[in-house]
Design a protein around this motif. Structure first.
Motif, PDB file in Angstrom:
ATOM      1  N   LYS A  23      65.704  55.200  50.226  1.00  0.00           N
ATOM      2  CA  LYS A  23      65.712  54.266  50.616  1.00  0.00           C
ATOM      3  C   LYS A  23      64.195  54.933  48.693  1.00  0.00           C
ATOM      4  N   GLN A  26      68.024  56.454  43.085  1.00  0.00           N
ATOM      5  CA  GLN A  26      69.559  56.144  42.827  1.00  0.00           C
ATOM      6  C   GLN A  26      70.590  57.504  42.636  1.00  0.00           C
ATOM      7  N   TYR A  27      71.456  56.931  43.175  1.00  0.00           N
ATOM      8  CA  TYR A  27      72.793  57.668  43.167  1.00  0.00           C
ATOM      9  C   TYR A  27      73.348  57.255  42.123  1.00  0.00           C
TER      10      TYR A  27
END
Length: 192
Positions: A23, A26-27
């Protein structure tokens, strides 16, 4: 008979299980690379010429530069300790590390011959590196020019197969303009 494998301990099982994406992350990741050392910018501090990396980051990625500098708590003179001495950083060898070249005055070129076997001779050229001449390029040039074998023996020494010492007096100043004919010395025959 082979015994059945023991079941994994609870901690090992947790290690091997995938819990999904973390969490707040950002992927896919976007990795930024330094233009000086071509490494991810987090690894620039381990590069031998870290100051050059800092200059490149400051001019090309100022936001990342500020973030890295504020994380480390160092300003412009952050590499200095309380006593004014620069901190020692460990540098690693290998292909990735770039060795800083020593700048020195040209000290002249020395030509010598040495016996190889009973009848064969080799010519030894020393001192080309002090004129900022690429040793690999020079070795290849000699091999093509004299149609013989030529290799780099030491940091500042090229061995050419055959006795071509007297031809080199004309060829060296002609090929490299920084070499003067008066800079070339014949030191005779040496034992190899």
């Amino acid at each position: 008979m082979a015994e059945a494998a023991e079941p994994l301990a609870a901690a090992e099982r947790e290690f091997f299980t995938y819990s999904g994406p973390t969490k707040g992350v950002q992927y896919p990741f976007k990795v930024q690379y330094c233009g000086e050392c071509s490494m991810p910018i987090e690894y620039c501090e381990f590069y031998p010429n870290y100051d050059k990396c800092k200059k490149w980051l400051e001019s090309h990625l100022p936001d990342e530069f500020e973030r890295l500098v504020s994380c480390k708590g160092e300003g412009e003179g952050g590499a200095e300790g309380d006593d004014g001495e620069k901190k020692k950083r460990q540098t690693r060898g290998g292909k990735g590390a770039v060795k800083a070249k020593k700048k020195s005055e040209p000290q002249g070129i020395k030509l010598a011959t040495a016996k190889r076997g009973k009848k064969k001779m080799v010519t030894i050229v020393m001192g080309l590196a002090s004129y900022d001449i690429d040793m690999k390029e020079a070795s290849k040039f000699f091999a093509n020019k004299f149609a013989c074998g030529s290799n780099i023996q030491a940091e500042d020494e090229i061995v050419i197969q055959g006795d071509v010492k007297f031809d080199l007096f004309d060829i060296l100043p002609e090929k490299w303009k920084s070499i003067n004919e008066d800079d070339i010395d014949d030191i005779g025959e040496v034992k190899k």
